[in-house]
Every structure is written in C-alpha cells, then in structure tokens.
Design a protein around this motif. Structure first.
Motif, PDB file in Angstrom:
ATOM      1  N   LEU A  29       0.836  -1.205   0.000  1.00  0.00           N
ATOM      2  CA  LEU A  29       0.000   0.000   0.000  1.00  0.00           C
ATOM      3  C   LEU A  29       0.871   1.256   0.000  1.00  0.00           C
ATOM      4  N   GLY A  30       2.190   1.035  -0.057  1.00  0.00           N
ATOM      5  CA  GLY A  30       3.141   2.144   0.078  1.00  0.00           C
ATOM      6  C   GLY A  30       3.310   3.002  -1.156  1.00  0.00           C
ATOM      7  N   THR A  31       3.176   2.432  -2.341  1.00  0.00           N
ATOM      8  CA  THR A  31       3.274   3.288  -3.518  1.00  0.00           C
ATOM      9  C   THR A  31       1.862   3.569  -4.006  1.00  0.00           C
ATOM     10  N   ARG A  32       1.705   4.732  -4.578  1.00  0.00           N
ATOM     11  CA  ARG A  32       0.374   5.167  -5.006  1.00  0.00           C
ATOM     12  C   ARG A  32      -0.220   4.172  -6.017  1.00  0.00           C
ATOM     13  N   ARG A  33       0.636   3.624  -6.877  1.00  0.00           N
ATOM     14  CA  ARG A  33       0.148   2.727  -7.925  1.00  0.00           C
ATOM     15  C   ARG A  33      -0.401   1.431  -7.301  1.00  0.00           C
ATOM     16  N   LYS A  83      -5.126  12.757  -0.019  1.00  0.00           N
ATOM     17  CA  LYS A  83      -4.706  13.214   1.317  1.00  0.00           C
ATOM     18  C   LYS A  83      -4.841  12.084   2.325  1.00  0.00           C
ATOM     19  N   LYS A  84      -5.893  11.264   2.149  1.00  0.00           N
ATOM     20  CA  LYS A  84      -6.072  10.133   3.064  1.00  0.00           C
ATOM     21  C   LYS A  84      -4.921   9.148   2.899  1.00  0.00           C
ATOM     22  N   TRP A  85      -4.526   8.926   1.642  1.00  0.00           N
ATOM     23  CA  TRP A  85      -3.413   8.003   1.401  1.00  0.00           C
ATOM     24  C   TRP A  85      -2.153   8.532   2.086  1.00  0.00           C
ATOM     25  N   ILE A  86      -1.897   9.826   1.906  1.00  0.00           N
ATOM     26  CA  ILE A  86      -0.698  10.418   2.505  1.00  0.00           C
ATOM     27  C   ILE A  86      -0.750  10.294   4.032  1.00  0.00           C
ATOM     28  N   ASP A 119      -2.541  20.256  -2.308  1.00  0.00           N
ATOM     29  CA  ASP A 119      -3.359  19.044  -2.502  1.00  0.00           C
ATOM     30  C   ASP A 119      -2.665  17.786  -1.986  1.00  0.00           C
ATOM     31  N   TYR A 120      -1.349  17.873  -1.834  1.00  0.00           N
ATOM     32  CA  TYR A 120      -0.584  16.700  -1.392  1.00  0.00           C
ATOM     33  C   TYR A 120       0.034  16.916  -0.014  1.00  0.00           C
ATOM     34  N   LEU A 121      -0.562  17.810   0.721  1.00  0.00           N
ATOM     35  CA  LEU A 121      -0.043  18.181   2.023  1.00  0.00           C
ATOM     36  C   LEU A 121      -1.028  17.733   3.084  1.00  0.00           C
ATOM     37  N   CYS A 122      -0.496  17.090   4.111  1.00  0.00           N
ATOM     38  CA  CYS A 122      -1.387  16.570   5.114  1.00  0.00           C
ATOM     39  C   CYS A 122      -0.882  17.018   6.481  1.00  0.00           C
ATOM     40  N   LEU A 123      -1.601  17.931   7.106  1.00  0.00           N
ATOM     41  CA  LEU A 123      -1.154  18.471   8.391  1.00  0.00           C
ATOM     42  C   LEU A 123      -2.019  17.876   9.516  1.00  0.00           C
ATOM     43  N   ASP A 124      -1.783  18.287  10.737  1.00  0.00           N
ATOM     44  CA  ASP A 124      -2.585  17.822  11.887  1.00  0.00           C
ATOM     45  C   ASP A 124      -2.613  16.309  11.993  1.00  0.00           C
ATOM     46  N   LEU A 125      -1.478  15.657  11.867  1.00  0.00           N
ATOM     47  CA  LEU A 125      -1.468  14.193  11.950  1.00  0.00           C
ATOM     48  C   LEU A 125      -1.812  13.695  13.343  1.00  0.00           C
ATOM     49  N   ARG A 126      -1.554  14.545  14.320  1.00  0.00           N
ATOM     50  CA  ARG A 126      -1.746  14.091  15.707  1.00  0.00           C
ATOM     51  C   ARG A 126      -3.180  14.280  16.188  1.00  0.00           C
TER      52      ARG A 126
END
Ligand code: GLU
Length: 362
Positions: free
Chosen positions: A108-112, A266-269, A354-361
């Motif tokens: 599940l690590g690569t987008r493809r 974003k969910k994937w990231i 679009d590829y930024l994912c903040l607030d992980l905690r």
C-alpha cells in the motif's frame, strides 16, 4: 436506509476466539448473519478480519521449537485458509459470495499499488462480493508489519471512502478509567477537540496484536478524515444492525467525524507515514502560514533543511522550527533538487497543498 452506503467492519481476534484460543464458530456465524442482513439492506460492506494466527495455532502440532516469526507464518498460513473456509460457507448459506484480499503494508506504500488494491476491492463491491481482508501474515514480518489490524482497517476505510468504520473487539468501548474499576464508564461520544489519550489503558489484547491505545489513535485519525468510527463489543447481541439503527441503544464509543472529508490522496498520505523517505524542515514563518485555515502550499522559500534521499512523488515528513513533526506531504522534487531550492524565492511548491497533510496528531 441507514444514511450511509459504505461501511468497513473490523473483527478482532479476541471476538473470534474462545478462551482456549480455538475459533469461535458460533460467534462467527452470528456476525456473518448480521453482515448478511446489512448487505441485503443495500450496504456495501468491507470486512477486515483478524483471527488467522489464532485459528491456526490449534491446528498443528509443531515438532520441536519454532522461532516466533516461523510460528506466526505457519499458523497464519493454515489459519487463514481455515478462517476463509468458514466465512465462505457461512456467507454462502445466505447466498452471498465473499472473497479473500490479503495485503501487506508495503503493497500500500506506492500510489500505484494502493490504487490497484483499491480497484480490486471496488470491483468486488460492484459485483456484490464481500471482501474479507487481512494482512498477509505469511510475508509481513517485523518492521514490514502493520501495528495491528486496527491500523490496517483505518487505512482500508480511508482508501475505500467508507462513511463508517466499526472496530469490534471484546470490550464495549473506551472507558474513562480502568475497565476493571466498577466506577469506570464507557465514553459514549468522543469529540476530536478533546484528547483523552491520558485516560486510556495501555494493555494489549490476549490474542490480537492491538490494544485500546492504538484503536483510539487510529479512530481519531480516521474520524479526522470525515469517517465516523465506532468501537464496540463484537460479542454484544446483534451489535451491527443495532449500531446502524441509531435509535437502538448499544454500549459503544462513537467518534464524531470531522465535517470536512479529506480527499482520496490526502487520506493516502495521512496513512503513509511509515513509508516516508525523508524530512523537510521549515522556518517559523512557513509553519505559521501552513497552519492557517487558508489552503497554502509549501514553497522553497520557507525551507531551511532537507534530509534523506527521496525521489519526486515520495512521501516526506515535515518539521517546524521547533523540530516538531507537523505533517506529511508528497514532494514535487527529488532530494537533490529540493536541496538546491532551499530558501529560494519564486519557484513552484515543493509540496503542493493538494498533497499536504497536516494535523497528523489529531
Ligand atoms: N493479522 C493477524 C491475524 O489474522 C491479526 C493482527 C491483529 O491482531 O491485529 O491473526
């Protein structure tokens, strides 16, 4: 009918095993009856089922001593076949087809690969087949492993854009004290603005790998992506239909989802932290801009350091000036180019919003 269309259900090892470690087929059959009922009522259901290792354990007598990894591989190989056989027969009795999807963290690590996996589950759902997912415990060992199936189910719920994730274990939910303490009560509703990590018991479950703390963390993260998460007891009578018919009172903990649903990428990231290849360190100004409500990308001018070796499109961790990890993102440049751009003005973003994912905690 239920106000949702797609539901992910995770069944923990402790729900499916008896005290002596054998597979509890009565419980399994009852859960399949409940899932079949929901399926007939039009819900698309993705099942994430543990229990492979636990059900394989009693099947074979091992000669001599086996190391932990070999034992797990052996039990999982035998146990997964046994588990699927049971599910297959139980669902067949309802005229429903089910199929096995085994996955690994790496795939599940690569987008493809991620999109391939998503496509597989989608085609099953489109054809009214119930996907039964588990980690491929025969090859997923040590650092390549998911922490537990709670983590896997969070990832799957996010990947499949489920509207709800139900985590079934052998407790009724999250207690506001120790479950053994008679005054402790289940926290019925958990709001994302309220972090209750401190009240959670850190013990691990008997037959599974997970514990309440990982469940809580995953549940918060997934709810933060706009998916409602419920932690409930898989041994409660007719638990699944009762949870969905909201007027019926079942003891459980519900995580109120964020009203903002994250995009697929974003969910994937957000679920790919363990695949991060490098680090990008930013200055205080950039950290402030990123934390604003307004959608902003990470520009080279705000970067003070680039660590590690990564390719374009890899996932990297983002650190602020106080060395706190504030997020993850998919980079638009490889590490060599990103280093050249440190502090420069007027270039395109190193990480696009679009590829930024903040607030992980969360
Ligand atoms: N994949 C493991 C199994 O099926 C379970 C992992 C877990 O306990 O979360 O036995």
């Amino acid at each position: 009918m239920y106000g949702i269309k797609r539901l992910a259900i995770k069944i923990g090892s402790n729900v499916l095993t008896r005290a002596d470690g054998t597979l509890d087929v009565t419980r399994m059959s009852s859960l399949v009856d409940q899932i079949a009922f929901l399926h007939r009522n039009g819900l698309e259901i993705i099942l994430i089922s543990s229990g492979a290792v636990a059900s394989g354990r009693n099947e074979i007598k091992v000669k001599g001593r086996l190391d932990d990894v070999s034992a797990r591989q052996l039990y999982a190989a035998v146990g997964q076949a046994k588990l699927m056989n049971r599910y297959y027969d139980f669902f067949k009795a309802h005229g429903i087809a089910c199929g096995q999807v085994l996955t690994t963290k790496e795939s599940l690590g690569t987008r493809r690969h991620y999109l391939n996996q998503k496509n597989c589950v989608n085609v099953m759902l489109e054809n009214k087949v119930i996907p039964i997912m588990n980690e491929n415990d025969t090859i997923a060992v040590t650092e390549l492993m998911f922490t537990d199936n709670d983590e896997l189910s969070g990832m799957i719920a996010a990947m499949m854009d489920a509207e709800m994730l139900i985590l079934l274990s052998n407790v009724d939910g999250i207690y506001n004290g120790s479950p053994g303490d008679s005054t402790a009560e289940i926290i019925r509703e958990i709001d994302l603005s309220n972090d209750i990590t401190a009240c959670i018991q850190t013990g691990k479950s008997t037959f599974g790998r997970g514990g309440m703390l990982t469940k809580y963390r995953i549940a918060r993260k997934v709810a933060g992506e706009g998916i409602e998460v419920i932690i409930a007891n898989g041994k409660t009578e007719a638990v699944l239909p009762r949870l969905l018919e909201k007027n019926q009172d079942v003891l459980c903990s519900r995580f109120i989802p964020s009203p903002k649903v994250s995009s697929g990428i974003k969910k994937w990231i957000a679920h790919s932290e363990s695949f991060a290849k490098g680090e990008i360190h930013i200055n205080a100004d950039a950290a402030k801009v990123l934390s604003d409500e307004k959608a902003t990308s990470l520009l080279p001018v705000g970067i003070v350091a680039v660590k590690g070796v990564f390719e374009k499109d890899d996932i990297v961790r983002i650190y602020d000036d106080k060395l706190r990890q504030i997020g993850l993102g998919k980079v638009s440049y490889d590490s060599v180019k990103a280093r050249e751009l440190i502090g420069k003005k007027g270039n395109k973003p190193v990480i696009h919003y679009d590829y930024l994912c903040l607030d992980l905690r969360q």
